[in-house]
Motif scaffolding. Structure first.
Motif, short mmCIF file in Angstrom:
data_model
loop_
_atom_site.label_atom_id
_atom_site.label_comp_id
_atom_site.label_asym_id
_atom_site.label_seq_id
_atom_site.Cartn_x
_atom_site.Cartn_y
_atom_site.Cartn_z
N ASP B 140 -0.50 -11.46 -13.21
CA ASP B 140 -1.52 -10.58 -13.57
C ASP B 140 -2.84 -11.53 -14.13
OD1 ASP B 140 -0.40 -8.08 -12.65
OD2 ASP B 140 0.48 -7.80 -14.41
N ALA B 141 -2.35 -12.43 -15.12
CA ALA B 141 -3.47 -13.32 -16.03
C ALA B 141 -4.05 -14.17 -14.86
CB ALA B 141 -2.59 -13.97 -17.02
N TYR B 142 -3.40 -14.54 -14.00
CA TYR B 142 -4.05 -15.36 -12.87
C TYR B 142 -5.14 -14.40 -12.32
CZ TYR B 142 -4.45 -18.26 -8.76
OH TYR B 142 -5.00 -19.04 -7.97
N THR B 143 -4.76 -13.42 -11.55
CA THR B 143 -5.76 -12.54 -11.34
C THR B 143 -6.91 -12.24 -12.05
OG1 THR B 143 -3.71 -11.56 -10.08
CG2 THR B 143 -5.76 -10.32 -9.86
N MET B 144 -6.66 -11.96 -13.23
CA MET B 144 -7.83 -11.41 -14.37
C MET B 144 -8.73 -12.78 -14.35
SD MET B 144 -5.99 -9.89 -17.46
CE MET B 144 -4.59 -8.89 -17.31
N ARG B 145 -8.27 -14.16 -14.25
CA ARG B 145 -8.78 -15.25 -14.57
C ARG B 145 -9.59 -15.50 -13.51
NH1 ARG B 145 -6.52 -21.26 -16.23
NH2 ARG B 145 -6.29 -21.18 -13.93
N HIS B 259 -2.83 -2.74 -10.85
CA HIS B 259 -1.50 -1.90 -10.75
C HIS B 259 -0.37 -3.06 -10.42
CE1 HIS B 259 1.36 0.88 -10.20
NE2 HIS B 259 0.58 1.88 -10.45
N PRO B 260 0.85 -2.91 -11.09
CA PRO B 260 1.97 -4.11 -10.59
C PRO B 260 2.49 -3.61 -9.42
CG PRO B 260 2.70 -2.70 -12.49
CD PRO B 260 1.24 -2.44 -12.30
N GLY B 261 2.28 -2.40 -8.94
CA GLY B 261 2.97 -1.62 -7.59
C GLY B 261 4.59 -1.49 -8.05
N PRO B 262 5.32 -0.58 -7.28
CA PRO B 262 4.62 0.23 -6.36
C PRO B 262 3.93 1.37 -6.96
CG PRO B 262 7.03 0.58 -6.62
CD PRO B 262 6.69 -0.58 -7.20
N MET B 263 2.82 1.90 -6.47
CA MET B 263 1.94 2.84 -7.08
C MET B 263 2.42 4.37 -6.68
SD MET B 263 -1.94 1.60 -5.93
CE MET B 263 -1.57 1.00 -4.29
N ASN B 264 2.22 5.40 -7.69
CA ASN B 264 2.20 6.55 -7.13
C ASN B 264 0.87 7.19 -7.10
OD1 ASN B 264 5.23 7.13 -7.60
ND2 ASN B 264 4.66 6.77 -9.94
N ARG B 265 0.23 7.11 -5.93
CA ARG B 265 -1.19 7.57 -5.74
C ARG B 265 -1.16 8.99 -6.02
NH1 ARG B 265 -4.45 4.52 -1.86
NH2 ARG B 265 -3.35 2.67 -1.37
N GLY B 266 -2.15 9.43 -6.87
CA GLY B 266 -2.55 10.80 -7.37
C GLY B 266 -1.67 11.15 -8.50
N VAL B 282 -3.99 -5.92 -3.89
CA VAL B 282 -3.48 -6.72 -2.90
C VAL B 282 -3.57 -8.21 -3.53
CG1 VAL B 282 -4.06 -7.44 -0.61
CG2 VAL B 282 -4.34 -5.03 -1.16
N GLU B 283 -4.59 -8.61 -4.00
CA GLU B 283 -4.74 -9.99 -4.51
C GLU B 283 -3.36 -10.29 -5.35
OE1 GLU B 283 -8.80 -8.98 -5.64
OE2 GLU B 283 -8.38 -10.73 -6.88
N GLN B 284 -2.90 -9.39 -6.36
CA GLN B 284 -1.96 -9.46 -7.11
C GLN B 284 -0.68 -9.91 -6.30
OE1 GLN B 284 -2.97 -5.66 -9.22
NE2 GLN B 284 -1.76 -6.52 -10.81
#
Lengths: 405, 304, 167
Positions: B140-145, B259-266, B282-284
């Motif tokens: 997550d930190a990597y993705t933010m950076r 979102h770390p997944g898996p998501m509850n869409r809605g 997806v990047e995560q």
């Protein structure tokens, strides 16, 4: 024997004289009485037996222990309590006084045959579902009332089960960080508040097991100020250890009720000192290696306590020998109705005597304990003071720190 | 470098930055002809999974294989574990098999700590109960950076079931170490008692937090929590704490949604948000492999 | 010395056509850049320069604490079919070059691979030789050879020291 009281002479199991001119450094105490011991027999003889637990008790300076009812089968009939009582007699190291279950199978739904247990050879006076709370208020009220007929007492494991589902340790900062489900202080305090009110209402005797929170001390103090017949115990581990020990997830520190905060520890010491809490009881709870060498959440709660209790109490409360005699012998014997125990050491009294050397230092080695289990939270800790000898009605059960059999 | 990665708190700022920098180098592999490095040749990595988590297991497996380690997948299902073998006995078995590292996913908080007592190799926590999931926080930190070019000073809102979230615990620790400012947003029932001691602010009001957030991280909310009275209904939860399009519009221009997944869409996230360009979901996943390569390399690459 | 190497390269490669320089971190990288600059001055040819980090390919990875990774940068156009000249400061045991050859193999398939070093101090442990050498310095195994590069160390120098000597 030469003690801090003088030279004690015993004949036929009775103290005949104490010569105050011959005093020594060893401390003589009336034989200790444990109001809360798990001996595990019948059912879990791999963890402890009446005999191994009796030996541990004698080595800890005890001459009587009250054996909790959560065995397998549960001690909820005259038959089971008599079996435990008889096993204790055969071991002959301490007087084993069975505690009877309050409800059938500790199920919390139907009263066990309390009268039959009271009338049995074991003469049960203390009833407890320990390990489980008698959480149904109506059932608790009936139990409190019913045992008045034979001056019994209900020893409550105060834990509101709806507030402790899946609970693993004290609810607070440490549990939040470790991701362990919290056991909130209020789950104990809510039951104590309810039960002291019930006991006051029906004029019955209530004993609170292993008080662990500052709030509980407050409630008991209030109940006593009302003149209600409420007594309470605290364990040595709750007088010393705190929740921070959970940080490495070693389940040797998992216990129920859980280790609490420093503030709770200090309040418990104060409560014991000022008489709000009547006595120290070990809640000696042996568990097999498999039940402790595992994940924290899967481990059984409980700690060994018999062989270390006196040293821990001296360490936490100071060398107040008269008070310690009261907390660990006189008061518990009185609560449990053990007339042969808990008498101040005087000529004419039964020679149930504990001799404690307050200066010897020793390191707790789990493998050197007499208990069949190893789950002591004090492993590797250096303690000061050790039981040198224990006499049960004049017969030595421990001499030179070793069990005589 | 440390021996085990049990908690995000095991990493100081220098060590965490080293992981992220190493992950960036590992990421460049993805574009190469040969996506394999010899760094862990001859080393054995065991994936010990007591919970079904195909995503995390595959991510660790890909990471270990790209570093040329031998990978053994040890799943609790259909093995001796389900027959009641203790964690300790399993640990001794893995030890005998010569595991250099054990990646463990376990439903009990602290199980990796216990395991570390019983094996000689490194232990990597791949999620333990409601405790921590440190490699998730690193990715997550990597993705933010990668997206925002910095971590220090970022305002990160972590929204949802903080009480039961190992992702939240690891992120709070790591983001604090790296200088970001975390605000936990949840209904009071889903914040742990004692959260005040965490290096994070708390809020019950998502709308108040959104306009100042550089990052919004949505946590998965399990529907069964409703039956335990943590909140009255899915609809009410989604309305108060779900991330929907109007809330997304109130975010600053540059802000991202994670979102770390898996998501509850809605439930906690609206489909339009999950599929928007602000979403990094997806990047995560892709970054997960690079970060886990970095962790395995840094734990196992040098002298044991 | 860099001039000398540049001339050698131009001579041997007939104008350095289809050639890529890959510097090996740390000091091979600025050296490769300088070489490219000299070749550009002499011949007017722009030679692509890249960086080849060999950390993950080292044969002594397990003998020391974990090393931080360097950055690998393949120049645009890639390596396939080209002449790759590896550039390093000191050639000693040859193990770094062996690791570089392994790393190279995972990046592409050059037509030829050559080696340029500032200093060859001898004591090879592998069958490896340099194609371009700034200076051969015969040394004792007890001695250490340190190259300083202005871009990295603030000054240009080659220092030979007895390892036992106090510094």
């Amino acid at each position: 024997m030469i003690t801090n009281l003088g030279e004690i002479t015993v004949e036929d199991g009775v103290i005949v004289s104490i010569n105050p001119d011959k005093k020594g450094p060893k401390i003589a105490l009336p034989g200790l009485v444990d109001l809360h011991t798990h001996l595990r027999e019948p059912g879990r003889e791999d963890a402890e037996t009446v005999e191994s637990g009796s030996r541990a008790a004698a080595l800890g300076g005890y001459t009587a222990v009250c054996a909790m009812a959560n065995t397998s089968p549960v001690a909820d009939t005259a038959g089971v309590v008599e079996q435990v009582w008889r096993l204790g007699r055969e071991a002959g190291l301490v007087d084993v006084q069975p505690i009877g279950a309050v409800t059938v199978g500790l199920g919390g739904e139907q009263l066990a045959e309390l009268g039959a247990m009271a009338d049995s050879a074991a003469r049960v006076r203390v009833f407890s579902d320990d390990g489980h709370c008698v959480s149904d208020p109506r059932l608790m009220r009936r139990a409190l009332e019913y045992v008045k007929a034979f001056d019994g007492v209900i020893a409550q494991h105060a834990e509101e089960p709806r507030l402790t589902t899946g609970a693993q340790m004290n609810e607070g900062e440490v549990a939040a960080r470790l991701g362990l489900v919290g056991w909130p202080a209020v789950a104990e305090e809510a039951i104590i508040a309810r039960d002291v009110l019930l006991a006051g209402h029906v004029g019955a005797r209530l004993h609170i097991c292993h008080v662990s929170t500052a709030g509980s001390v407050e409630l008991i103090r209030w109940a006593k100020s009302k003149g209600w017949r409420v007594t309470a115990e605290v364990t040595p581990h709750h007088l010393l250890l705190t929740e921070d020990l959970a940080v490495d997830y070693d389940p040797v520190y998992k216990v129920n009720p859980p280790l609490r905060t420093e503030a709770d520890v200090l309040a418990l010491r104060k409560g014991l000192q000022d008489g709000t809490i009547d006595c120290v009881a070990t809640d000696h709870a042996p568990h097999s290696v498999e039940d402790k060498e595992c994940e924290w959440a899967y481990a059984r709660p409980g700690m060994l306590g018999l062989e270390t209790a006196l040293a821990i109490v001296v360490q936490t409360m100071g060398p107040q020998w008269d008070r310690i005699a009261d907390w660990m012998s006189v008061a518990p014997a009185k609560i449990a109705g053990l007339t042969g125990h808990g008498h101040a050491l005087q000529p004419g009294q039964p020679a149930n005597i504990t001799i404690f050397d307050p200066d010897v230092r020793w390191t707790v080695d789990p493998t050197a304990l007499a208990s069949r289990s190893r789950n002591t939270p004090y492993a590797g800790m250096e303690l000061r003071g050790r039981v040198e000898a224990t006499y049960l009605r004049g017969e030595p059960t421990v001499l030179n720190g070793k069990a005589t059999r | 470098m440390i021996k085990h990665l049990l908690s995000a708190a095991d990493l100081d700022a220098a060590a965490a930055t080293l992981v992220l920098d190493t992950a960036a180098e590992m990421a460049s592999l993805a574009g190469r002809e040969v996506k394999k490095l010899p760094a862990l040749r001859g080393r054995t990595v065991v994936n010990l999974f007591y919970e079904d988590s195909t995503r995390t297991r595959i991510s660790f497996e890909a990471a270990a294989k790209r570093l040329s380690a031998d990978v053994i997948n040890f799943s609790a299902k259909g093995s001796s574990v389900s027959k009641g073998e203790s964690l300790k006995d399993t640990a001794l078995t893995l030890q005998a098999m010569g595991a250099d590292a054990v990646v463990i996913r376990h439903p009990a908080s602290g199980a990796p700590h216990r395991l570390a007592n019983w094996v000689e190799g490194s232990v990597v926590n791949a999620g333990d109960g409601t405790h921590e999931h440190p490699t998730q926080a690193l990715l997550d930190a990597y993705t933010m950076r990668s997206r925002l070019k910095r971590l220090a000073g970022l305002n990160v809102a972590i929204v949802g079931d903080v009480l039961h979230s190992r992702v939240a615990r690891s992120n709070v620790q790591l983001l604090h170490t790296l200088g970001a400012k975390v605000t936990l947003v949840a209904p009071p029932t889903l914040l742990p008692v004692g959260v005040g001691a965490w290096p994070a602010a708390t809020s019950y009001d998502l709308d108040a937090v959104v306009p100042d957030s550089d990052v919004v991280m949505m946590l998965r909310v399990q529907r069964e929590r409703m039956n335990q009275a943590y909140f009255p209904s899915e609809r009410e939860y989604a309305r108060r704490y779900g991330f929907d399009v109007p809330r997304m519009r109130r975010l600053p221009e540059h802000a991202i949604v994670m979102h770390p997944g898996p998501m509850n869409r809605g439930m906690e996230i609206a489909p339009e948000v999950a599929d928007s360009p602000r979403s990094t979901i997806v990047e995560q996943v892709a970054n997960g492999v690079s970060v886990r390569m970095a962790v395995l390399y840094l734990l196992l690459g040098g002298k044991a | 010395m860099v001039d000398r190497i540049a001339h050698q390269i131009l001579e041997k490669t007939s104008g350095a056509a289809e050639t890529v320089l890959l510097g090996i971190p740390t000091r091979g990288v600025p050296l490769a850049r300088r070489l490219a600059a000299r070749i550009a001055t002499f011949e007017g040819a722009e030679i692509p320069v890249g960086v080849l980090d060999i950390t993950l390919y080292r044969d002594d990875l397990r003998l020391q604490a974990t090393r931080a990774l360097g950055h690998t940068e393949v120049p645009p156009g890639g390596l396939d079919g080209r002449r790759v000249i590896l550039v390093d400061d000191v050639l000693f045991s040859g193990r770094t070059v062996r690791a570089a050859l392994d790393a190279l193999k995972d990046l592409g398939r050059p037509r030829t691979v050559q080696l340029a070093v500032l200093v060859d101090r001898g004591h090879r442990e592998l069958p490896i030789r340099a194609d371009y050498v700034g200076k051969n310095i015969p040394t004792s195994i007890e001695e250490s050879v340190r190259v300083s590069i202005a871009e990295h160390d603030g000054t240009d120098a080659v220092v030979i020291k007895n390892r036992g000597a106090q510094t």
